[in-house]
Scaffold this active site. Structure first.
Site, PDB file in Angstrom:
ATOM      1  N   HIS A  25      11.048   6.711  -7.841  1.00  0.00           N
ATOM      2  CA  HIS A  25       9.638   6.294  -7.603  1.00  0.00           C
ATOM      3  C   HIS A  25       9.474   6.174  -6.112  1.00  0.00           C
ATOM      4  O   HIS A  25       9.662   5.160  -5.630  1.00  0.00           O
ATOM      5  CB  HIS A  25       9.083   5.298  -8.338  1.00  0.00           C
ATOM      6  CG  HIS A  25       7.828   4.851  -7.979  1.00  0.00           C
ATOM      7  ND1 HIS A  25       6.809   4.086  -8.879  1.00  0.00           N
ATOM      8  CD2 HIS A  25       6.798   5.289  -7.134  1.00  0.00           C
ATOM      9  CE1 HIS A  25       5.567   4.083  -8.786  1.00  0.00           C
ATOM     10  NE2 HIS A  25       5.609   4.654  -7.478  1.00  0.00           N
ATOM     11  N   HIS A  27       7.415   7.977  -2.640  1.00  0.00           N
ATOM     12  CA  HIS A  27       6.432   9.082  -2.476  1.00  0.00           C
ATOM     13  C   HIS A  27       6.959   9.671  -1.010  1.00  0.00           C
ATOM     14  O   HIS A  27       7.045   8.753  -0.048  1.00  0.00           O
ATOM     15  CB  HIS A  27       4.973   8.584  -2.269  1.00  0.00           C
ATOM     16  CG  HIS A  27       4.625   7.875  -3.342  1.00  0.00           C
ATOM     17  ND1 HIS A  27       3.539   8.463  -4.216  1.00  0.00           N
ATOM     18  CD2 HIS A  27       4.763   6.582  -3.923  1.00  0.00           C
ATOM     19  CE1 HIS A  27       3.286   7.910  -5.300  1.00  0.00           C
ATOM     20  NE2 HIS A  27       4.021   6.734  -5.202  1.00  0.00           N
ATOM     21  N   HIS A 205       1.381   6.963 -12.577  1.00  0.00           N
ATOM     22  CA  HIS A 205       1.010   5.664 -12.231  1.00  0.00           C
ATOM     23  C   HIS A 205       0.144   4.823 -13.278  1.00  0.00           C
ATOM     24  O   HIS A 205      -0.849   5.536 -13.451  1.00  0.00           O
ATOM     25  CB  HIS A 205       0.538   5.420 -10.701  1.00  0.00           C
ATOM     26  CG  HIS A 205       1.490   5.647  -9.638  1.00  0.00           C
ATOM     27  ND1 HIS A 205       2.111   7.017  -9.665  1.00  0.00           N
ATOM     28  CD2 HIS A 205       1.581   5.073  -8.557  1.00  0.00           C
ATOM     29  CE1 HIS A 205       2.900   6.823  -8.414  1.00  0.00           C
ATOM     30  NE2 HIS A 205       2.725   5.719  -7.580  1.00  0.00           N
ATOM     31  N   GLU A 208      -0.437  -0.617 -12.117  1.00  0.00           N
ATOM     32  CA  GLU A 208       0.207  -1.158 -10.933  1.00  0.00           C
ATOM     33  C   GLU A 208      -0.964  -2.199 -10.528  1.00  0.00           C
ATOM     34  O   GLU A 208      -0.547  -3.346 -10.490  1.00  0.00           O
ATOM     35  CB  GLU A 208      -0.077  -0.105  -9.941  1.00  0.00           C
ATOM     36  CG  GLU A 208       0.337  -0.770  -8.463  1.00  0.00           C
ATOM     37  CD  GLU A 208       0.169   0.560  -7.314  1.00  0.00           C
ATOM     38  OE1 GLU A 208      -0.189   1.509  -7.583  1.00  0.00           O
ATOM     39  OE2 GLU A 208       0.762   0.297  -6.133  1.00  0.00           O
ATOM     40  N   ASP A 286       9.066   3.018  -3.659  1.00  0.00           N
ATOM     41  CA  ASP A 286       7.497   3.385  -3.521  1.00  0.00           C
ATOM     42  C   ASP A 286       7.193   4.208  -2.177  1.00  0.00           C
ATOM     43  O   ASP A 286       7.424   5.243  -2.033  1.00  0.00           O
ATOM     44  CB  ASP A 286       6.590   2.186  -3.837  1.00  0.00           C
ATOM     45  CG  ASP A 286       5.349   2.480  -4.469  1.00  0.00           C
ATOM     46  OD1 ASP A 286       5.143   3.847  -4.609  1.00  0.00           O
ATOM     47  OD2 ASP A 286       4.388   1.832  -4.718  1.00  0.00           O
ATOM     48  N   ASP A 287       6.908   3.469  -1.221  1.00  0.00           N
ATOM     49  CA  ASP A 287       6.614   3.795   0.085  1.00  0.00           C
ATOM     50  C   ASP A 287       7.413   2.968   1.151  1.00  0.00           C
ATOM     51  O   ASP A 287       6.820   2.251   1.915  1.00  0.00           O
ATOM     52  CB  ASP A 287       5.126   3.618   0.281  1.00  0.00           C
ATOM     53  CG  ASP A 287       4.446   4.547  -0.666  1.00  0.00           C
ATOM     54  OD1 ASP A 287       4.082   5.605  -0.632  1.00  0.00           O
ATOM     55  OD2 ASP A 287       3.717   3.884  -1.531  1.00  0.00           O
TER      56      ASP A 287
HETATM   57  N1  ADE Z   1       0.549   6.776  -3.348  1.00  0.00           N
HETATM   58  C1  ADE Z   1       1.721   6.263  -2.515  1.00  0.00           C
HETATM   59  N2  ADE Z   1       2.030   5.041  -3.038  1.00  0.00           N
HETATM   60  C2  ADE Z   1       1.133   4.845  -4.090  1.00  0.00           C
HETATM   61  C3  ADE Z   1       0.976   3.623  -4.777  1.00  0.00           C
HETATM   62  N3  ADE Z   1       1.875   2.457  -4.539  1.00  0.00           N
HETATM   63  N4  ADE Z   1       0.138   3.570  -5.934  1.00  0.00           N
HETATM   64  C4  ADE Z   1      -0.508   4.546  -6.026  1.00  0.00           C
HETATM   65  N5  ADE Z   1      -0.753   5.628  -5.219  1.00  0.00           N
HETATM   66  C5  ADE Z   1       0.324   5.922  -4.338  1.00  0.00           C
HETATM   67 ZN    ZN Z   2       3.911   5.038  -6.169  1.00  0.00          ZN
END
Ligand code: ADE
Ligand code: ZN
Length: 347
Positions: A25, A27, A205, A208, A286-287
């Site tokens: 996971h 992005h 997703h 969350e 994630d990011d």
């Molecule tokens: N796009 C990038 N990060 C995300 C996240 N945590 N939740 C939903 N969309 C995303």
């Molecule tokens: Zn994500």
């Protein structure tokens, strides 16, 4: 491994760094560091409303998912040429290698690029070339998962799929991301059904920020094989039983949840509860450029905050292999490497 060797508590951080692991996971647009945003903005002549890298970083104070997404999509606006997509993915893959990530399944958001006039093939070819080079030069296997933006329509998701299909052999599956609340999985029922017919892996997703119902419909309506995040599932005991029984993988992202205020403190994260309820939890970043850490940072800070042990570490790494979209033989080889690292650190 029948029994996991005892590891001294003070060696757990070293274990977390050294153990092989898969990241499921991430992005790729969320791995774009401010320095790279500035470099690409300059070379592509794209204006950005921040005077410096430091000023941009200071803007990374999020209150919820949407407050992050607004800045994340703006950052992705500097990506124009195939080389930009390559450079972004390569920078991530080098960091992954340093964290002993042996395999990554990487999300990308093509609609945020095609909406600006970037061709689908520019996006996919740049990312794919980095994945190929990582296998050859870093010994990291990597594959791509195309995510549909859920704040857009199903019609637009179908258009993105259509544009991507000539490059079908360069991605392994589809996902669903962006603003969750108000955009339930069932909005994308038909496009996910089509992706299933095409033999694409499916993930989404869910849970969350959104309710447990979204996890149910991601499973039952979209037919997903993994749930991305899924931490809100803990509010529904029946769902928890199902996730445990079916060993549905959850790709949990602790530092993301902290930065987007899903949990007030990392100490309050429910990862231990999910694991101990028998769910197939994995740890992911994630990011990472926005949330203060790559994969090992997520492991180290989460273990420190929640008191997870070496036994949990083995489970999380093994879950990451089990939940990946690779063959059984490859999973067995990675598990053997995991056991070797555990044996080498035995008390
Ligand atoms: N796009 C990038 N990060 C995300 C996240 N945590 N939740 C939903 N969309 C995303
Ligand atoms: Zn994500």
């Amino acid at each position: 491994m029948a029994t996991i060797p005892a590891i001294a508590a003070d060696r757990v951080p070293e274990l977390l760094r050294r153990m092989p692991k898969a990241e499921l996971h991430i992005h790729i647009e969320g791995s774009l560091e401010p320095e790279l945003i500035f470099a690409m903005a300059r070379r592509n002549g794209v204006p950005i409303p921040y005077a410096s890298v430091d000023e941009l970083r200071r803007a990374y104070a999020f209150t919820n998912l949407q407050s992050f997404l607004d800045i994340y999509y703006a950052g992705a606006g500097v990506l124009v040429a195939e080389q930009d997509f390559f450079d972004m993915a390569w920078a991530y893959l080098e960091k992954a290698r340093a964290d002993n990530v042996v395999h990554a399944e990487i999300f990308f958001d093509p609609q945020t690029h095609t909406a600006r006039g970037v061709a689908m093939e520019t996006v996919i070819n740049g990312l794919h070339r980095a994945c190929e080079q990582a296998r050859e030069q870093l010994g990291v296997s990597a594959s791509l998962i195309l995510c549909f933006l859920r704040h857009l329509s199903e019609e637009e998701a179908f258009q993105a799929l259509e544009q991507a299909l000539p490059l079908r052999d360069k991605f392994i599956g589809v996902g669903l991301d962006s603003s969750e609340v108000g955009h339930p999985p069932e909005k994308f029922a038909r496009v996910f059904a089509r992706c299933g017919e095409l033999g694409l892996h499916r993930v989404a997703h869910a849970g969350e920020e959104g309710p447990p119902e979204y996890v149910w419909t991601a499973l039952d309506v979209l037919g997903v094989e993994r749930i991305d995040h899924g931490v809100q599932s803990a509010r529904d005991p029946q769902l928890m039983r199902r996730l445990a029984q079916e060993r549905v993988p959850l790709t949990v992202c602790p530092l993301s949840n902290l930065k987007l205020c899903v949990f007030p403190r990392l100490e309050d994260h429910n990862i231990r509860r999910l694991l101990e309820a028998g769910l197939a939890v994995t740890v992911n970043s994630d990011d990472p450029a926005y949330f203060g850490g790559y994969l090992n940072d997520n492991f180290l800070q989460t273990f420190e905050a929640t008191g997870l042990t070496a036994q949990h570490a083995w489970q999380l790494a093994n879950n990451s292999f089990e939940a990946s979209f690779v063959g059984a033989e490859q999973k067995r080889r990675w598990r053997d490497r995991l056991d070797e690292v555990f044996a080498s650190l035995q008390a």
